[in-house]
Design a protein around this motif. Sequence first.
Motif, mmCIF file in Angstrom:
data_model
loop_
_atom_site.group_PDB
_atom_site.id
_atom_site.type_symbol
_atom_site.label_atom_id
_atom_site.label_comp_id
_atom_site.label_asym_id
_atom_site.label_seq_id
_atom_site.Cartn_x
_atom_site.Cartn_y
_atom_site.Cartn_z
ATOM 1 N N GLY A 148 0.794 -1.225 0.000
ATOM 2 C CA GLY A 148 0.000 0.000 0.000
ATOM 3 C C GLY A 148 0.817 1.261 0.000
ATOM 4 O O GLY A 148 0.343 2.324 -0.408
ATOM 5 N N GLN A 149 2.089 1.175 0.448
ATOM 6 C CA GLN A 149 2.918 2.385 0.493
ATOM 7 C C GLN A 149 3.285 2.881 -0.897
ATOM 8 O O GLN A 149 3.586 4.046 -1.088
ATOM 9 N N GLY A 150 3.233 1.985 -1.870
ATOM 10 C CA GLY A 150 3.525 2.407 -3.234
ATOM 11 C C GLY A 150 2.537 3.414 -3.774
ATOM 12 O O GLY A 150 2.818 4.102 -4.757
ATOM 13 N N ALA A 151 1.374 3.531 -3.134
ATOM 14 C CA ALA A 151 0.354 4.476 -3.595
ATOM 15 C C ALA A 151 0.836 5.920 -3.528
ATOM 16 O O ALA A 151 0.267 6.795 -4.186
ATOM 17 N N GLY A 152 1.869 6.171 -2.757
ATOM 18 C CA GLY A 152 2.414 7.527 -2.685
ATOM 19 C C GLY A 152 3.263 7.899 -3.886
ATOM 20 O O GLY A 152 3.678 9.057 -4.033
ATOM 21 N N THR A 153 3.518 6.948 -4.765
ATOM 22 C CA THR A 153 4.382 7.188 -5.925
ATOM 23 C C THR A 153 3.825 8.286 -6.825
ATOM 24 O O THR A 153 4.551 9.187 -7.257
ATOM 25 N N TRP A 154 2.533 8.223 -7.118
ATOM 26 C CA TRP A 154 1.966 9.156 -8.098
ATOM 27 C C TRP A 154 2.019 10.596 -7.599
ATOM 28 O O TRP A 154 2.382 11.494 -8.348
ATOM 29 N N SER A 155 1.694 10.810 -6.337
ATOM 30 C CA SER A 155 1.736 12.177 -5.811
ATOM 31 C C SER A 155 3.172 12.658 -5.684
ATOM 32 O O SER A 155 3.469 13.839 -5.892
ATOM 33 N N ARG A 156 4.103 11.761 -5.357
ATOM 34 C CA ARG A 156 5.510 12.167 -5.235
ATOM 35 C C ARG A 156 6.039 12.685 -6.560
ATOM 36 O O ARG A 156 6.674 13.741 -6.623
ATOM 37 N N PHE A 157 5.789 11.941 -7.636
ATOM 38 C CA PHE A 157 6.328 12.354 -8.923
ATOM 39 C C PHE A 157 5.593 13.556 -9.494
ATOM 40 O O PHE A 157 6.142 14.283 -10.317
ATOM 41 N N ALA A 158 4.374 13.780 -9.045
ATOM 42 C CA ALA A 158 3.652 14.981 -9.479
ATOM 43 C C ALA A 158 4.242 16.229 -8.843
ATOM 44 O O ALA A 158 4.053 17.332 -9.350
ATOM 45 N N ARG A 159 4.981 16.080 -7.733
ATOM 46 C CA ARG A 159 5.544 17.236 -7.019
ATOM 47 C C ARG A 159 6.990 17.534 -7.389
ATOM 48 O O ARG A 159 7.550 18.511 -6.902
#
Length: 996
Positions: A27-38
């Motif tokens: 579930g921690q991988g879900a932060g990938t999309w927001s990280r790369f958007a920033r």
Amino acid sequence: MAPAAPPPLPLLLLLLLLGRPLLGAPGQGAGTWSRFARLPYPQDHLFLHDTFPDGFLWGAGSAAYQTEGGWRQGGKGPSVWDAFAHRPATPPGSAPPGPAGGDVASDSYNNLFRDAEGLRRLGVSHYRFSLAWARLLPNGTGPLNPAGLAHYRRLLGRLQELGVEPVVTLYHWDLPQGLQDAFGGWASPVLPQLFRDYAELCFRHFGGQVRYWLTMDNPYVVAWHGYGTGRLPPGVRGGPRLGYLAAHHLLQAHAKVWHLYNDHFRPTQRGKVSIALSSHWIKPQRMTEKNIEECQKSLDFVLGWFAKPIFIDGDYPESMRSNLSSLLPEFSEAEKKYIKGTADFFALSFGATLSFQLLDSHMKFQQLESISLRQLLYWISTEYNNPQIFIVENSWFVSGSTKRDDAKYIYYLKKFIMETLKAIRYDGVNVFGYTVWSLLDGFEWHRGYSIRRGLFYVDFQSHDKKLMPKSSVLFYQKLIEKNGFPPLPENQPIEGIFPCGFAWGIVDNYIQVDTTPTQFLDSNVYVWDVHQTKKLIKVEGVFASKRKRHCVDFAAIRLQISLLQEMHVTHFHFSLKWSLILPLGNLSLINHTLVHYYQCFANELLRFNITPVVALWQPMAENQELPVSFAKYGAWENPETIQAFVEYAKFCFTSLGDHIKFWITMNEPSVKNLTYTAGHNLLKAHAKVWHLYDKEFRRSQKGKISIALQADWVEPACPFSRNDQQVADRILEFDIGWLAEPIFGNGDYPQVMRAWLHQRSSVDLYNFHLPYFSEDEKKLIQGSFDFFALSHYTTTLVGWEKEDALKYDHYLEVQMINDITWLHSPNRAAVVPWGLRKLLKWVKSKYGDVPIYVMSNGIDDDQNMMHDKLRVYYIRNYINEALKAYTLDNVNLQGYFVYSFNDKTAPKYGLYSYVANQYEPKPSMKHYREIIDNNGFPGPETPELLCPEEIASCPECNFFRTRKSLLAFISFIFVAFIVTIFFIIYYSKKAERRYK
């Protein structure tokens, strides 16, 4: 080895703030999309010039059924792929593998040393290949086949001689047909034990020479499309339930083999075992929490299906459990413990096999498939406890008709390797090896021979199946030698300044003309109706005396000049409107108001020491900006347009020449929309106008004049290909040389053009006629310039191999290629600063030490995105490349102009935004102004350049400059007069007080 260059400081700081991947959890991988958007834009999208860690593994791979051939040689038994390829009919919904399947393919079985030579040439550290189960055990069980054993021993022995590490896959989709017939293949619970027995045989016979083992490749495809959809062998259309059951058995089989090696072979052989898992990448349609959850679910259903049981807890992802209910088999607690941890590293397969091909559309969950390897690597790192990752298959493909110049393949390879490097350097992902797929062309599964993925070309129709290196071989070979993309001097910005008098300009295709008269020019008399309407009422028949027009009457001029002053530019480039100045195309009707406006505008520019750079004509969409009478009757194909243009030019020189000293005859005539006849007439018109100015106006007006050509750079897509270089040279001559060579060269068209058109005419039976100039016309046109003015915006890659029909020019036989590692604007214009330097060097090499002006250079940007950062990057780096051309290449560069002035006249290109009738400077304007103020990029060691003060070339100012002594005397008399008056008044008042 070159030291690893650190990331750019702003990017490095943000990456530190965002944090490196920590030990993850489901579930921690879900932060990938927001990280790369920033991540910072455009810095994070730029090419990273750096090297991989020491000891990084570079390799190539292949699979037995794709390349070996020899399907009935040496005692080999049939596999499910052999049976699938030889079926008489193809069931609905499945793809036929091709007329011959992998019967012969690349014939690697009979060319073992040929393949090994390819590996030696590449200089790889490892070679991934698979063992054909049916070659070792023809029926899947039973006695060992000596010929198969001897074949793989020879291969391993040759690899050992070359110092190439073998990475061996036990099972790459080619299950023995005997096991499918006897047990139903992976649908049977018997298969895991049979696979263990097969693996034990391989460990026993080959384990002493193998350190890296992969139990199987891409179990998702085997289970889902082999037993669920039936698209691939063995072609069982059992639906989701059977697909999930087959996957269950594949996981059990993998775990059995890992424990077998761990318990019995690892102590002596000291190798590592894993499973090659394939994945796609997915991105949300919109950045919402719901869409991100769907993206996470998509990866769970494909990669997590196998990765979570192995790398986390022995069980399937929770999203699968909650969505699939009874369809998904259950593991017992003992099985979970047995499966958990059965991988010594994470073996990842990513690329053209699964992405956009074999990924089931339902598993996208209405989100968008993408090919971002970097984000997938980060997701794996955060989702699965930061494992060591070995990329065991990666690349893209080219058309099956592409031979040896595989540019598209190279640029995808470059993209994937660059993303891997960024994942390591920027994101802290632990990747220790990379494997190109594949070593040589082969049978590409459901796509047969319609595509190619090899580094080496194989002619499948030939008998000997020689390997011929493609351009990608040279690319990969050099990359391995350098261990990445080390920083090179030409990639680094330089410090320095431009010469005194360098022209810093801005472009506005057409200035905003507002000739609305002010109230002071209205001769009518008005009264104010204060009682009823409260409005001004015109008094009929009563007129006031008229006064002469003045430049101050044009309010729009003052605003534009103030914005230009704020920018600190020295030059302003715009075009006149022939169709408005002379609406009928001749002097019978003249728009004197517009001419007066242009006079005032130029005069105001000069008053504030800004040099007007004025084009007589610039083609625009509507009527090419020609008077209607010419636009309707052939435009430039009509010879009468030549003389009309000369008369128009003469009128402009007469009316505006006292104010304008920097002329462009024609600005960016588009060769894409120009017939050869039109171009012929256009060149003659330019030359006549140049000679007109030279003979009748230059002496009195002391100006200069030339033509401005659009000149984007063209680069061979494969830098090692002679054919691609010839194509690039040809396009440069057609795009630039067509109009440049007659003027700046020998007075005639480029020989390359004439030869090519002659060849095309003889082949296609079409008359591609390039007109001829008479000797007098050649003399007229040759040398009709004072400088070389060019507009440059981007760089294009071209090749000769036809790859994409939509981007192929049949007329010039050229394929347009895209380097997907380049930065691109919202309109998909490539940002390639070094292209400008190459262009300037090319102009100098062809046309000598001619003075050059970059008359227009700019990029579109999203007005609401990233605060203009792309344009800031663009301007800074293109100007720096221009500085390199001036400083390092001795190009006679005398000016640089940014396109464009504002968004009102050129939406998305302006340095000023235009919103609600207000102009606001963008960050790019301030950045450009800083460069202008510094005259470039001075550094601590840059010598100070003392330039004489620039004097405004204002005609009205000449009167005062030539009468300085008179002005000084008048000033003295005036001051004396004021002082005398002061004393008279002072003493008069003092006397009055005394008498009182």
